[in-house]
Design a protein around this motif. Structure first.
Motif, PDB file in Angstrom:
ATOM      1  N   LYS A   1      -6.096  10.212   5.390  1.00 46.18           N
ATOM      2  CA  LYS A   1      -5.101  10.699   4.435  1.00 46.18           C
ATOM      3  C   LYS A   1      -3.950   9.710   4.244  1.00 46.18           C
ATOM      4  O   LYS A   1      -3.493   9.500   3.129  1.00 46.18           O
ATOM      5  N   THR A   2      -3.488   9.092   5.321  1.00 47.77           N
ATOM      6  CA  THR A   2      -2.431   8.093   5.156  1.00 47.77           C
ATOM      7  C   THR A   2      -2.990   6.831   4.494  1.00 47.77           C
ATOM      8  O   THR A   2      -2.273   6.149   3.756  1.00 47.77           O
ATOM      9  N   GLY A   3      -4.265   6.557   4.716  1.00 51.81           N
ATOM     10  CA  GLY A   3      -4.901   5.399   4.075  1.00 51.81           C
ATOM     11  C   GLY A   3      -4.995   5.552   2.567  1.00 51.81           C
ATOM     12  O   GLY A   3      -4.703   4.610   1.828  1.00 51.81           O
ATOM     13  N   VAL A   4      -5.382   6.737   2.094  1.00 55.06           N
ATOM     14  CA  VAL A   4      -5.494   6.928   0.642  1.00 55.06           C
ATOM     15  C   VAL A   4      -4.108   6.959   0.003  1.00 55.06           C
ATOM     16  O   VAL A   4      -3.929   6.480  -1.115  1.00 55.06           O
ATOM     17  N   ALA A   5      -3.129   7.483   0.730  1.00 51.99           N
ATOM     18  CA  ALA A   5      -1.753   7.457   0.213  1.00 51.99           C
ATOM     19  C   ALA A   5      -1.288   6.009   0.053  1.00 51.99           C
ATOM     20  O   ALA A   5      -0.657   5.661  -0.961  1.00 51.99           O
ATOM     21  N   ALA A   6      -1.611   5.170   1.013  1.00 52.93           N
ATOM     22  CA  ALA A   6      -1.226   3.754   0.940  1.00 52.93           C
ATOM     23  C   ALA A   6      -1.852   3.076  -0.271  1.00 52.93           C
ATOM     24  O   ALA A   6      -1.203   2.264  -0.938  1.00 52.93           O
ATOM     25  N   VAL A   7      -3.107   3.408  -0.583  1.00 50.86           N
ATOM     26  CA  VAL A   7      -3.767   2.814  -1.748  1.00 50.86           C
ATOM     27  C   VAL A   7      -3.012   3.181  -3.025  1.00 50.86           C
ATOM     28  O   VAL A   7      -2.759   2.333  -3.891  1.00 50.86           O
ATOM     29  N   VAL A   8      -2.632   4.444  -3.166  1.00 55.36           N
ATOM     30  CA  VAL A   8      -1.890   4.861  -4.363  1.00 55.36           C
ATOM     31  C   VAL A   8      -0.556   4.132  -4.431  1.00 55.36           C
ATOM     32  O   VAL A   8      -0.172   3.605  -5.488  1.00 55.36           O
ATOM     33  N   LEU A   9       0.165   4.078  -3.317  1.00 57.26           N
ATOM     34  CA  LEU A   9       1.465   3.429  -3.320  1.00 57.26           C
ATOM     35  C   LEU A   9       1.359   1.925  -3.585  1.00 57.26           C
ATOM     36  O   LEU A   9       2.270   1.328  -4.174  1.00 57.26           O
ATOM     37  N   GLU A  10       0.254   1.306  -3.183  1.00 59.63           N
ATOM     38  CA  GLU A  10       0.049  -0.127  -3.439  1.00 59.63           C
ATOM     39  C   GLU A  10      -0.363  -0.408  -4.881  1.00 59.63           C
ATOM     40  O   GLU A  10      -0.059  -1.472  -5.420  1.00 59.63           O
ATOM     41  N   THR A  11      -1.059   0.521  -5.522  1.00 59.94           N
ATOM     42  CA  THR A  11      -1.640   0.243  -6.843  1.00 59.94           C
ATOM     43  C   THR A  11      -0.925   0.921  -7.999  1.00 59.94           C
ATOM     44  O   THR A  11      -1.185   0.576  -9.147  1.00 59.94           O
ATOM     45  N   CYS A  12      -0.053   1.858  -7.729  1.00 62.13           N
ATOM     46  CA  CYS A  12       0.702   2.512  -8.796  1.00 62.13           C
ATOM     47  C   CYS A  12       1.993   1.723  -9.011  1.00 62.13           C
ATOM     48  O   CYS A  12       2.828   1.653  -8.111  1.00 62.13           O
ATOM     49  N   PRO A  13       2.152   1.124 -10.186  1.00 63.61           N
ATOM     50  CA  PRO A  13       3.338   0.304 -10.407  1.00 63.61           C
ATOM     51  C   PRO A  13       4.625   1.135 -10.323  1.00 63.61           C
ATOM     52  O   PRO A  13       4.702   2.213 -10.901  1.00 63.61           O
ATOM     53  N   MET A  14       5.584   0.621  -9.592  1.00 67.18           N
ATOM     54  CA  MET A  14       6.819   1.349  -9.334  1.00 67.18           C
ATOM     55  C   MET A  14       7.545   1.746 -10.624  1.00 67.18           C
ATOM     56  O   MET A  14       8.118   2.824 -10.707  1.00 67.18           O
ATOM     57  N   TYR A  15       7.507   0.888 -11.631  1.00 69.13           N
ATOM     58  CA  TYR A  15       8.252   1.146 -12.867  1.00 69.13           C
ATOM     59  C   TYR A  15       7.338   1.462 -14.038  1.00 69.13           C
ATOM     60  O   TYR A  15       7.703   1.303 -15.190  1.00 69.13           O
ATOM     61  N   GLY A  16       6.131   1.906 -13.726  1.00 67.33           N
ATOM     62  CA  GLY A  16       5.162   2.207 -14.770  1.00 67.33           C
ATOM     63  C   GLY A  16       4.432   0.945 -15.203  1.00 67.33           C
ATOM     64  O   GLY A  16       4.750  -0.157 -14.792  1.00 67.33           O
ATOM     65  N   GLY A  17       3.406   1.146 -16.024  1.00 69.70           N
ATOM     66  CA  GLY A  17       2.615   0.013 -16.498  1.00 69.70           C
ATOM     67  C   GLY A  17       1.135   0.259 -16.306  1.00 69.70           C
ATOM     68  O   GLY A  17       0.691   1.393 -16.095  1.00 69.70           O
ATOM     69  N   GLY A  18       0.368  -0.813 -16.340  1.00 70.05           N
ATOM     70  CA  GLY A  18      -1.079  -0.715 -16.225  1.00 70.05           C
ATOM     71  C   GLY A  18      -1.541  -0.548 -14.784  1.00 70.05           C
ATOM     72  O   GLY A  18      -0.994  -1.157 -13.874  1.00 70.05           O
ATOM     73  N   ILE A  19      -2.545   0.292 -14.627  1.00 69.07           N
ATOM     74  CA  ILE A  19      -3.177   0.495 -13.316  1.00 69.07           C
ATOM     75  C   ILE A  19      -4.631   0.088 -13.466  1.00 69.07           C
ATOM     76  O   ILE A  19      -5.318   0.558 -14.368  1.00 69.07           O
ATOM     77  N   ARG A  20      -5.097  -0.791 -12.605  1.00 64.40           N
ATOM     78  CA  ARG A  20      -6.489  -1.228 -12.597  1.00 64.40           C
ATOM     79  C   ARG A  20      -7.033  -0.998 -11.192  1.00 64.40           C
ATOM     80  O   ARG A  20      -6.515  -1.547 -10.224  1.00 64.40           O
ATOM     81  N   LEU A  21      -8.062  -0.168 -11.100  1.00 62.92           N
ATOM     82  CA  LEU A  21      -8.592   0.211  -9.795  1.00 62.92           C
ATOM     83  C   LEU A  21     -10.065  -0.122  -9.665  1.00 62.92           C
ATOM     84  O   LEU A  21     -10.829   0.068 -10.617  1.00 62.92           O
ATOM     85  N   SER A  22     -10.464  -0.553  -8.484  1.00 61.87           N
ATOM     86  CA  SER A  22     -11.888  -0.645  -8.160  1.00 61.87           C
ATOM     87  C   SER A  22     -12.387   0.785  -7.988  1.00 61.87           C
ATOM     88  O   SER A  22     -11.596   1.731  -7.865  1.00 61.87           O
TER      89      SER A  22
END
Length: 186
Positions: free
Chosen positions: A103-124
């Motif tokens: 659960k903390t691992g998936v939270a880290a993925v979101v926090l790493e890949t979701c741009p802080m100020y909005g913008g494009g998100i590209r995920l594997s």
């Protein structure tokens, strides 16, 4: 946020600044709760010697954490036996650390890949799976906090303090459904 789209092995979407702030804030809160639970783990000398991690043997008192970290063994609510209680405690102690790591691992993925100020998100595809899990955790937590039930109407009266939170819950549901649809389309 526009619906998620899939191109090959990537899933992408654009998120605006406010949506990113809400999502990151909620995921961070869940992550903080989970990490606090990790810190509550009792010291276990045998675990230190064997390398087998153990966690708490009792359910969390907090209803949100209890929803995120359910019992691994269902007890008879009316009359649990001592053996059932012991079994539930052992299963929790053995499996909760792994669940917390996930659960903390998936939270880290979101926090790493979701741009802080909005913008494009590209995920594997792997990152998209992590997003789905994290979104599910946030929806479970928020749903527990505002007491979402199947009978709850889609909108609450404006004077109901849960009303704005229910709108966020519905938005998170849409984000999750949009991602599932994108992942289902090769």
């Amino acid at each position: 946020m526009k619906p998620w789209k899939r191109k090959g092995d990537l899933v992408h979407a654009d998120i605006d600044r406010q949506e990113a702030a809400v999502l990151r804030g909620l995921v961070s809160q869940i992550d903080d709760m989970l990490r606090a639970r990790i810190e509550e783990t009792p010291q276990d000398e045998l675990a230190e010697l064997t390398g087998i991690r153990t966690g708490p043997s009792t359910s969390p008192d907090d209803p949100i954490l209890s929803r995120l970290l359910p019992d691994f063994h269902r007890l008879d609510d009316d009359n649990p036996s001592k053996a059932d209680l012991d079994s539930a405690a052992v299963l929790r102690s053995l499996h909760e650390p792994t669940l917390l790591d996930l659960k903390t691992g998936v939270a880290a993925v979101v926090l790493e890949t979701c741009p802080m100020y909005g913008g494009g998100i590209r995920l594997s595809l792997e990152q998209a799976d992590a997003w789905l899990s994290a979104l599910n955790d946030v929806r479970l937590a928020l749903g527990t906090a505002i007491e979402v039930t199947e009978d709850m109407p889609d909108e609450l009266p404006d004077d109901d303090p849960r009303s704005p939170h229910l709108s966020v819950y519905h938005w998170l549901t849409w984000v999750q459904e949009s991602m599932v649809q994108a992942l289902s389309t090769p």
